[in-house]
Design a protein around this motif. Structure first.
Motif, short mmCIF file in Angstrom:
data_model
loop_
_atom_site.label_atom_id
_atom_site.label_comp_id
_atom_site.label_asym_id
_atom_site.label_seq_id
_atom_site.Cartn_x
_atom_site.Cartn_y
_atom_site.Cartn_z
N THR A 129 -1.18 -20.35 -41.91
CA THR A 129 -1.09 -18.93 -42.24
C THR A 129 -0.08 -18.78 -43.37
OG1 THR A 129 0.66 -18.57 -40.59
CG2 THR A 129 -1.64 -18.24 -39.86
N ASP A 181 2.32 -16.01 -45.48
CA ASP A 181 2.93 -14.69 -45.62
C ASP A 181 3.63 -14.65 -46.97
OD1 ASP A 181 2.30 -13.55 -43.03
OD2 ASP A 181 3.66 -15.07 -42.20
N TRP A 182 3.15 -13.76 -47.83
CA TRP A 182 3.64 -13.67 -49.20
C TRP A 182 4.64 -12.52 -49.33
CZ3 TRP A 182 2.32 -17.08 -53.10
CH2 TRP A 182 1.24 -17.93 -52.86
N ALA A 233 7.78 -7.79 -48.25
CA ALA A 233 6.45 -8.25 -47.85
C ALA A 233 5.43 -7.83 -48.89
CB ALA A 233 6.10 -7.69 -46.48
N SER A 276 -0.39 -10.88 -46.51
CA SER A 276 -0.49 -11.95 -45.52
C SER A 276 -1.91 -12.49 -45.50
CB SER A 276 -0.11 -11.45 -44.12
OG SER A 276 1.27 -11.13 -44.07
N ASP A 277 -2.02 -13.81 -45.30
CA ASP A 277 -3.32 -14.48 -45.23
C ASP A 277 -3.34 -15.27 -43.93
OD1 ASP A 277 -5.59 -15.97 -45.48
OD2 ASP A 277 -5.08 -16.89 -47.41
N ASN A 278 -4.08 -14.74 -42.95
CA ASN A 278 -4.16 -15.38 -41.63
C ASN A 278 -5.52 -16.04 -41.41
OD1 ASN A 278 -1.55 -14.43 -40.90
ND2 ASN A 278 -2.44 -12.39 -40.52
#
Length: 427
Positions: free
Chosen positions: A71, A73-74, A86, A89-91
Protein backbone atom coordinates in the motif's frame (compact mmCIF):
# COMPACT_ATOMS: atom_id res chain seq x y z
CA UNK A 1 26.59 -12.82 23.57
CA UNK A 2 28.92 -12.30 20.61
CA UNK A 3 27.30 -11.95 17.10
CA UNK A 4 28.96 -12.87 13.86
CA UNK A 5 29.68 -9.63 11.89
CA UNK A 6 27.46 -10.68 8.95
CA UNK A 7 24.53 -11.41 11.25
CA UNK A 8 25.03 -8.01 12.89
CA UNK A 9 24.74 -6.22 9.52
CA UNK A 10 21.56 -8.14 8.65
CA UNK A 11 19.96 -7.23 11.98
CA UNK A 12 20.84 -3.56 11.57
CA UNK A 13 19.30 -3.44 8.07
CA UNK A 14 16.16 -5.15 9.37
CA UNK A 15 15.93 -2.61 12.18
CA UNK A 16 16.13 0.24 9.71
CA UNK A 17 13.31 -1.25 7.66
CA UNK A 18 11.15 -1.57 10.74
CA UNK A 19 11.74 2.08 11.60
CA UNK A 20 10.91 3.26 8.04
CA UNK A 21 14.36 4.80 7.58
CA UNK A 22 15.62 2.96 4.50
CA UNK A 23 17.49 5.22 2.07
CA UNK A 24 15.98 3.72 -1.10
CA UNK A 25 14.89 6.39 -3.56
CA UNK A 26 11.79 7.12 -5.60
CA UNK A 27 12.37 6.71 -9.34
CA UNK A 28 11.38 8.89 -12.28
CA UNK A 29 12.03 9.08 -16.01
CA UNK A 30 13.38 12.62 -15.72
CA UNK A 31 15.53 14.81 -17.97
CA UNK A 32 17.98 15.52 -15.16
CA UNK A 33 18.60 14.41 -11.58
CA UNK A 34 20.42 16.32 -8.85
CA UNK A 35 20.79 15.73 -5.10
CA UNK A 36 19.44 18.20 -2.56
CA UNK A 37 21.79 20.27 -0.46
CA UNK A 38 20.09 20.23 2.92
CA UNK A 39 22.03 21.80 5.75
CA UNK A 40 22.16 18.44 7.53
CA UNK A 41 20.94 14.88 7.41
CA UNK A 42 20.38 12.55 4.46
CA UNK A 43 19.94 14.11 1.04
CA UNK A 44 17.10 13.39 -1.37
CA UNK A 45 16.92 13.30 -5.17
CA UNK A 46 15.49 16.13 -7.28
CA UNK A 47 13.94 15.18 -10.65
CA UNK A 48 13.66 17.74 -13.45
CA UNK A 49 11.24 17.46 -16.36
CA UNK A 50 11.46 19.74 -19.40
CA UNK A 51 8.04 21.11 -20.23
CA UNK A 52 6.03 24.03 -21.53
CA UNK A 53 4.09 26.56 -19.45
CA UNK A 54 0.94 25.00 -18.03
CA UNK A 55 2.16 21.46 -18.55
CA UNK A 56 3.21 19.12 -15.73
CA UNK A 57 4.95 16.06 -17.14
CA UNK A 58 6.57 15.29 -13.78
CA UNK A 59 5.95 11.84 -12.33
CA UNK A 60 7.20 9.58 -9.53
CA UNK A 61 7.16 5.82 -9.07
CA UNK A 62 7.50 4.02 -5.72
CA UNK A 63 7.93 0.32 -5.00
CA UNK A 64 8.65 -1.82 -1.96
CA UNK A 65 12.31 -2.72 -1.80
CA UNK A 66 11.55 -6.38 -1.23
CA UNK A 67 9.11 -6.63 -4.13
CA UNK A 68 5.54 -7.82 -3.91
CA UNK A 69 2.28 -5.97 -3.33
CA UNK A 70 2.09 -2.98 -1.01
CA UNK A 71 0.00 0.00 0.00
CA UNK A 72 1.19 3.50 -0.80
CA UNK A 73 0.38 6.64 1.13
CA UNK A 74 1.56 9.78 -0.64
CA UNK A 75 2.25 13.18 0.96
CA UNK A 76 3.19 16.63 -0.43
CA UNK A 77 5.41 19.15 1.29
CA UNK A 78 3.66 22.26 2.66
CA UNK A 79 6.11 25.21 2.77
CA UNK A 80 3.82 27.14 5.10
CA UNK A 81 3.82 24.51 7.83
CA UNK A 82 7.08 22.77 6.99
CA UNK A 83 5.31 19.40 7.07
CA UNK A 84 4.10 16.85 4.56
CA UNK A 85 0.34 16.85 4.05
CA UNK A 86 -1.64 13.83 2.89
CA UNK A 87 -1.86 13.80 -0.91
CA UNK A 88 -3.22 10.48 -2.19
CA UNK A 89 -3.42 6.86 -1.04
CA UNK A 90 -3.11 3.73 -3.19
CA UNK A 91 -4.45 0.60 -1.50
CA UNK A 92 -4.62 -1.54 -4.61
CA UNK A 93 -1.90 -3.87 -3.40
CA UNK A 94 0.07 -3.39 -6.60
CA UNK A 95 3.83 -3.86 -6.72
CA UNK A 96 4.35 -0.15 -7.53
CA UNK A 97 2.53 3.15 -7.48
CA UNK A 98 3.05 5.96 -10.00
CA UNK A 99 1.85 9.54 -9.71
CA UNK A 100 1.71 11.61 -12.88
CA UNK A 101 1.02 15.24 -13.86
CA UNK A 102 2.66 16.38 -10.64
CA UNK A 103 3.08 20.08 -9.84
CA UNK A 104 6.41 21.25 -8.49
CA UNK A 105 7.21 20.29 -4.94
CA UNK A 106 8.46 17.73 -2.45
CA UNK A 107 6.75 14.34 -2.25
CA UNK A 108 6.97 11.60 0.35
CA UNK A 109 5.53 8.10 0.23
CA UNK A 110 5.08 5.46 2.88
CA UNK A 111 5.24 2.01 1.34
CA UNK A 112 3.85 -0.72 3.56
CA UNK A 113 4.18 -4.44 2.91
CA UNK A 114 4.04 -7.34 5.36
CA UNK A 115 3.92 -5.01 8.32
CA UNK A 116 7.06 -3.16 7.19
CA UNK A 117 6.90 0.51 6.16
CA UNK A 118 9.52 2.19 4.02
CA UNK A 119 9.54 5.97 3.61
CA UNK A 120 10.93 7.70 0.50
CA UNK A 121 11.19 11.43 -0.27
CA UNK A 122 11.93 13.27 -3.54
CA UNK A 123 11.37 16.61 -5.26
CA UNK A 124 10.01 17.14 -8.76
CA UNK A 125 10.15 20.21 -10.99
CA UNK A 126 8.52 21.11 -14.30
CA UNK A 127 11.17 23.26 -15.97
CA UNK A 128 10.26 25.50 -18.93
CA UNK A 129 11.21 28.56 -20.97
CA UNK A 130 9.49 30.82 -23.47
CA UNK A 131 11.26 33.23 -25.83
CA UNK A 132 10.57 35.73 -28.59
CA UNK A 133 12.90 37.48 -31.04
CA UNK A 134 12.62 40.13 -33.73
CA UNK A 135 14.84 42.40 -35.81
CA UNK A 136 14.53 45.94 -34.49
CA UNK A 137 16.96 47.67 -36.85
CA UNK A 138 18.58 46.78 -40.15
CA UNK A 139 21.27 48.67 -42.06
CA UNK A 140 23.83 47.96 -44.74
CA UNK A 141 26.43 47.24 -42.04
CA UNK A 142 24.48 45.30 -39.41
CA UNK A 143 21.11 44.32 -38.06
CA UNK A 144 19.99 44.48 -34.43
CA UNK A 145 18.11 41.62 -32.78
CA UNK A 146 15.82 42.16 -29.80
CA UNK A 147 15.05 38.98 -27.89
CA UNK A 148 13.52 38.19 -24.49
CA UNK A 149 12.96 34.95 -22.64
CA UNK A 150 11.13 33.85 -19.53
CA UNK A 151 11.73 30.80 -17.39
CA UNK A 152 10.36 29.33 -14.19
CA UNK A 153 12.25 29.63 -10.91
CA UNK A 154 12.76 26.29 -9.20
CA UNK A 155 12.75 26.26 -5.40
CA UNK A 156 12.93 23.45 -2.87
CA UNK A 157 13.08 23.61 0.94
CA UNK A 158 15.66 22.53 3.45
CA UNK A 159 13.80 19.89 5.45
CA UNK A 160 15.91 20.66 8.49
CA UNK A 161 15.39 24.43 8.61
CA UNK A 162 12.39 24.99 6.33
CA UNK A 163 14.31 27.69 4.40
CA UNK A 164 13.87 27.95 0.61
CA UNK A 165 16.76 27.10 -1.70
CA UNK A 166 16.65 28.24 -5.34
CA UNK A 167 18.18 25.85 -7.86
CA UNK A 168 20.96 27.30 -9.99
CA UNK A 169 20.06 26.42 -13.58
CA UNK A 170 22.99 28.17 -15.33
CA UNK A 171 20.85 29.52 -18.17
CA UNK A 172 22.70 30.36 -21.39
CA UNK A 173 21.81 31.49 -24.91
CA UNK A 174 23.27 30.94 -28.35
CA UNK A 175 22.46 32.03 -31.90
CA UNK A 176 23.24 29.66 -34.74
CA UNK A 177 23.00 29.59 -38.52
CA UNK A 178 22.95 26.13 -40.06
CA UNK A 179 24.37 24.70 -36.84
CA UNK A 180 27.25 27.19 -36.67
CA UNK A 181 27.31 29.48 -33.65
CA UNK A 182 27.30 33.21 -34.43
CA UNK A 183 26.52 34.84 -31.07
CA UNK A 184 26.19 34.03 -27.36
CA UNK A 185 24.29 37.12 -26.19
CA UNK A 186 20.51 37.38 -26.09
CA UNK A 187 20.14 40.45 -28.32
CA UNK A 188 23.17 40.55 -30.62
CA UNK A 189 24.14 43.09 -33.23
CA UNK A 190 25.04 41.07 -36.32
CA UNK A 191 27.68 42.81 -38.44
CA UNK A 192 28.40 42.00 -42.09
CA UNK A 193 24.91 40.58 -42.62
CA UNK A 194 24.61 37.87 -45.28
CA UNK A 195 23.61 38.80 -48.85
CA UNK A 196 20.76 36.27 -48.81
CA UNK A 197 17.68 35.61 -46.72
CA UNK A 198 18.95 33.61 -43.75
CA UNK A 199 17.34 31.64 -40.93
CA UNK A 200 18.82 32.28 -37.49
CA UNK A 201 17.99 30.13 -34.48
CA UNK A 202 17.94 31.30 -30.87
CA UNK A 203 18.37 28.58 -28.25
CA UNK A 204 17.89 29.27 -24.55
CA UNK A 205 19.18 26.30 -22.53
CA UNK A 206 20.33 25.28 -19.05
CA UNK A 207 22.41 22.65 -17.30
CA UNK A 208 19.30 20.57 -16.63
CA UNK A 209 18.92 19.72 -20.32
CA UNK A 210 15.91 21.96 -20.92
CA UNK A 211 15.72 24.49 -23.74
CA UNK A 212 13.48 26.54 -25.98
CA UNK A 213 14.25 27.46 -29.59
CA UNK A 214 13.00 30.44 -31.57
CA UNK A 215 13.62 30.84 -35.34
CA UNK A 216 14.27 34.28 -36.81
CA UNK A 217 14.37 34.96 -40.54
CA UNK A 218 16.61 37.78 -41.81
CA UNK A 219 15.42 39.31 -45.09
CA UNK A 220 18.64 40.50 -46.66
CA UNK A 221 19.02 44.08 -47.87
CA UNK A 222 22.73 43.80 -48.70
CA UNK A 223 24.62 42.61 -51.76
CA UNK A 224 27.88 40.75 -52.25
CA UNK A 225 29.85 41.65 -55.37
CA UNK A 226 31.96 39.09 -57.20
CA UNK A 227 32.81 38.27 -60.81
CA UNK A 228 35.02 36.31 -63.16
CA UNK A 229 36.91 37.41 -66.28
CA UNK A 230 37.94 35.28 -69.25
CA UNK A 231 40.47 35.28 -70.76
CA UNK A 232 42.89 36.99 -68.40
CA UNK A 233 45.48 37.64 -71.10
CA UNK A 234 45.97 37.55 -74.84
CA UNK A 235 46.72 39.47 -77.99
CA UNK A 236 45.04 42.78 -78.65
CA UNK A 237 42.38 43.48 -79.54
CA UNK A 238 41.65 41.39 -76.44
CA UNK A 239 37.98 40.57 -75.95
CA UNK A 240 37.20 39.74 -72.33
CA UNK A 241 33.87 38.37 -71.05
CA UNK A 242 32.99 39.51 -67.53
CA UNK A 243 30.49 37.36 -65.63
CA UNK A 244 28.91 38.58 -62.43
CA UNK A 245 28.67 35.95 -59.69
CA UNK A 246 27.30 38.52 -57.27
CA UNK A 247 24.54 37.82 -54.76
CA UNK A 248 21.38 39.83 -54.17
CA UNK A 249 22.18 42.61 -56.64
CA UNK A 250 19.72 44.90 -58.44
CA UNK A 251 22.25 47.10 -60.25
CA UNK A 252 25.76 46.67 -61.61
CA UNK A 253 28.41 49.26 -62.40
CA UNK A 254 31.71 48.20 -63.94
CA UNK A 255 34.85 50.34 -63.95
CA UNK A 256 37.60 49.54 -66.47
CA UNK A 257 40.87 51.14 -65.42
CA UNK A 258 43.56 52.56 -67.66
CA UNK A 259 46.84 50.80 -68.31
CA UNK A 260 48.83 50.51 -65.09
CA UNK A 261 52.14 51.60 -66.62
CA UNK A 262 50.46 54.55 -68.29
CA UNK A 263 49.09 55.78 -64.95
CA UNK A 264 52.44 55.26 -63.22
CA UNK A 265 54.17 57.36 -65.89
CA UNK A 266 51.56 60.10 -65.56
CA UNK A 267 51.98 60.13 -61.78
CA UNK A 268 55.77 60.41 -62.12
CA UNK A 269 55.51 63.26 -64.61
CA UNK A 270 52.67 65.29 -63.06
CA UNK A 271 52.54 64.10 -59.47
CA UNK A 272 49.02 62.68 -59.80
CA UNK A 273 46.67 60.72 -62.05
CA UNK A 274 43.93 62.82 -63.60
CA UNK A 275 41.45 59.98 -64.08
CA UNK A 276 42.13 56.29 -63.60
CA UNK A 277 38.91 55.16 -65.27
CA UNK A 278 39.07 54.30 -68.96
CA UNK A 279 35.46 53.18 -69.41
CA UNK A 280 32.27 52.16 -67.58
CA UNK A 281 29.43 49.68 -68.14
CA UNK A 282 26.14 48.91 -66.38
CA UNK A 283 25.39 45.46 -67.81
CA UNK A 284 25.29 42.45 -65.52
CA UNK A 285 27.72 40.53 -67.77
CA UNK A 286 29.54 42.90 -70.11
CA UNK A 287 32.02 42.03 -72.82
CA UNK A 288 34.86 44.51 -73.15
CA UNK A 289 37.45 44.76 -75.92
CA UNK A 290 40.92 46.05 -75.01
CA UNK A 291 42.24 47.71 -78.15
CA UNK A 292 45.64 48.61 -76.79
CA UNK A 293 48.36 46.65 -75.08
CA UNK A 294 48.71 47.09 -71.36
CA UNK A 295 47.99 45.86 -67.86
CA UNK A 296 44.46 46.58 -66.68
CA UNK A 297 42.43 46.46 -63.49
CA UNK A 298 38.65 46.12 -63.17
CA UNK A 299 36.20 47.03 -60.42
CA UNK A 300 32.56 46.02 -59.93
CA UNK A 301 30.09 47.86 -57.69
CA UNK A 302 26.74 46.16 -57.05
CA UNK A 303 23.67 47.75 -55.47
CA UNK A 304 20.69 46.29 -53.60
CA UNK A 305 17.68 48.58 -53.20
CA UNK A 306 15.15 48.16 -50.39
CA UNK A 307 12.81 50.17 -48.22
CA UNK A 308 15.80 50.85 -45.97
CA UNK A 309 17.85 52.46 -48.76
CA UNK A 310 20.51 51.34 -51.18
CA UNK A 311 23.33 49.06 -50.05
CA UNK A 312 26.44 48.65 -52.20
CA UNK A 313 29.44 46.35 -52.33
CA UNK A 314 32.69 46.71 -54.24
CA UNK A 315 35.10 44.08 -55.51
CA UNK A 316 38.26 44.33 -57.61
CA UNK A 317 39.62 41.76 -60.03
CA UNK A 318 42.10 39.60 -58.09
CA UNK A 319 44.79 39.94 -60.75
CA UNK A 320 45.47 42.25 -63.65
CA UNK A 321 44.34 41.62 -67.20
CA UNK A 322 47.28 41.59 -69.58
CA UNK A 323 46.80 42.66 -73.18
CA UNK A 324 50.04 41.54 -74.80
CA UNK A 325 52.58 44.10 -75.98
CA UNK A 326 53.15 44.33 -79.71
CA UNK A 327 55.61 41.87 -81.16
CA UNK A 328 57.06 40.87 -84.57
CA UNK A 329 59.15 37.82 -85.39
CA UNK A 330 60.32 36.41 -88.74
CA UNK A 331 62.08 33.10 -89.48
CA UNK A 332 65.54 32.94 -91.06
CA UNK A 333 64.85 29.80 -93.07
CA UNK A 334 61.97 27.98 -94.76
CA UNK A 335 61.66 24.99 -97.08
CA UNK A 336 58.78 25.28 -99.59
CA UNK A 337 59.23 21.72 -100.91
CA UNK A 338 55.66 20.48 -100.39
CA UNK A 339 56.42 18.10 -97.52
CA UNK A 340 54.01 19.95 -95.22
CA UNK A 341 56.78 21.05 -92.87
CA UNK A 342 57.96 24.67 -92.86
CA UNK A 343 56.60 25.22 -96.37
CA UNK A 344 55.64 28.86 -95.78
CA UNK A 345 57.47 32.02 -94.78
CA UNK A 346 55.32 33.28 -91.88
CA UNK A 347 55.93 36.52 -90.01
CA UNK A 348 54.48 36.07 -86.53
CA UNK A 349 53.10 39.09 -84.73
CA UNK A 350 50.69 40.19 -82.06
CA UNK A 351 48.88 43.28 -80.86
CA UNK A 352 49.46 45.28 -84.05
CA UNK A 353 47.47 48.06 -85.69
CA UNK A 354 49.31 47.98 -89.02
CA UNK A 355 51.83 45.74 -90.71
CA UNK A 356 53.70 45.70 -94.03
CA UNK A 357 55.77 42.71 -95.18
CA UNK A 358 58.09 42.86 -98.20
CA UNK A 359 60.61 40.34 -99.52
CA UNK A 360 63.41 41.08 -102.01
CA UNK A 361 65.79 38.87 -103.93
CA UNK A 362 69.55 39.33 -103.86
CA UNK A 363 69.35 41.97 -106.59
CA UNK A 364 66.82 44.07 -104.68
CA UNK A 365 63.76 43.13 -106.70
CA UNK A 366 60.56 42.84 -104.70
CA UNK A 367 59.21 39.27 -104.92
CA UNK A 368 56.46 39.40 -102.25
CA UNK A 369 54.43 42.15 -100.52
CA UNK A 370 51.47 42.23 -98.10
CA UNK A 371 50.10 44.83 -95.78
CA UNK A 372 47.16 45.30 -93.42
CA UNK A 373 46.13 48.65 -91.97
CA UNK A 374 43.39 47.22 -89.73
CA UNK A 375 44.98 44.24 -87.98
CA UNK A 376 42.64 42.37 -85.63
CA UNK A 377 44.81 39.42 -84.70
CA UNK A 378 47.50 37.14 -86.06
CA UNK A 379 46.08 34.69 -88.59
CA UNK A 380 48.50 32.58 -90.63
CA UNK A 381 45.57 31.05 -92.53
CA UNK A 382 45.23 34.25 -94.56
CA UNK A 383 47.07 33.18 -97.71
CA UNK A 384 47.99 36.70 -98.70
CA UNK A 385 49.94 37.23 -95.48
CA UNK A 386 52.48 34.45 -96.05
CA UNK A 387 54.96 33.74 -98.84
CA UNK A 388 54.73 30.29 -100.36
CA UNK A 389 58.13 30.52 -102.07
CA UNK A 390 56.70 31.34 -105.51
CA UNK A 391 57.17 34.36 -107.76
CA UNK A 392 54.42 35.01 -110.26
CA UNK A 393 53.15 31.45 -109.73
CA UNK A 394 56.55 29.88 -110.45
CA UNK A 395 58.90 28.37 -107.89
CA UNK A 396 61.46 30.83 -106.61
CA UNK A 397 65.10 29.83 -106.85
CA UNK A 398 66.73 28.49 -103.69
CA UNK A 399 68.98 31.02 -102.05
CA UNK A 400 69.06 34.04 -99.79
CA UNK A 401 66.27 36.62 -99.72
CA UNK A 402 65.85 39.78 -97.72
CA UNK A 403 62.70 40.69 -95.77
CA UNK A 404 61.53 44.04 -94.40
CA UNK A 405 58.68 44.25 -91.85
CA UNK A 406 57.30 47.62 -90.84
CA UNK A 407 54.57 47.59 -88.19
CA UNK A 408 52.93 49.74 -85.54
CA UNK A 409 51.71 48.12 -82.34
CA UNK A 410 48.56 48.84 -80.41
CA UNK A 411 50.86 50.28 -77.79
CA UNK A 412 51.64 52.79 -80.57
CA UNK A 413 55.22 51.63 -80.79
CA UNK A 414 56.99 50.86 -84.06
CA UNK A 415 57.79 47.16 -84.44
CA UNK A 416 60.11 46.87 -87.42
CA UNK A 417 62.17 43.87 -88.39
CA UNK A 418 64.51 43.05 -91.29
CA UNK A 419 66.96 40.35 -92.13
CA UNK A 420 67.89 37.46 -94.40
CA UNK A 421 65.88 34.32 -94.95
CA UNK A 422 67.27 31.20 -96.61
CA UNK A 423 65.03 29.30 -99.04
CA UNK A 424 65.81 25.56 -99.39
CA UNK A 425 63.96 22.98 -101.47
CA UNK A 426 65.81 19.75 -100.73
CA UNK A 427 63.65 17.13 -99.00
Amino acid sequence: MNLHPIRLVILLCFALLLNGKTQAQLTANADAVLPTEYSSGPQDQMYFFCSSPGENPASLTAAFSGGGGATFDWFKYNPASGTFDAYVSDNSGATSSTLTILPDGGYRVNVTSGGITETYTAWVFNNWYTATAEISETTCDYFQVQAVFEGVSLVYYDLGTGSPKEIFKDVKVRWTVGGDQVATVLSPQIFNPPPRNTDYLLTVYDRLGCEVQVPLNYQSIVTKASFTASPMSGETPLQVAFTSTSENADQYEWFFFRDLDEMKLEAEQTGSVSDSIMDRAIDANPVYVYQNSGTYGVKLVTTKNSEFGACTDTVYLDDYLVADSSFVEAPNVFTPNGDGDNDLFVVKYRSLKQISIKIFNRWGKEVFAWENNNVQSFDASVAESVWDGKIGGRLASPGVYYYVVEARGRDDKKRNAHGFVHLFREK
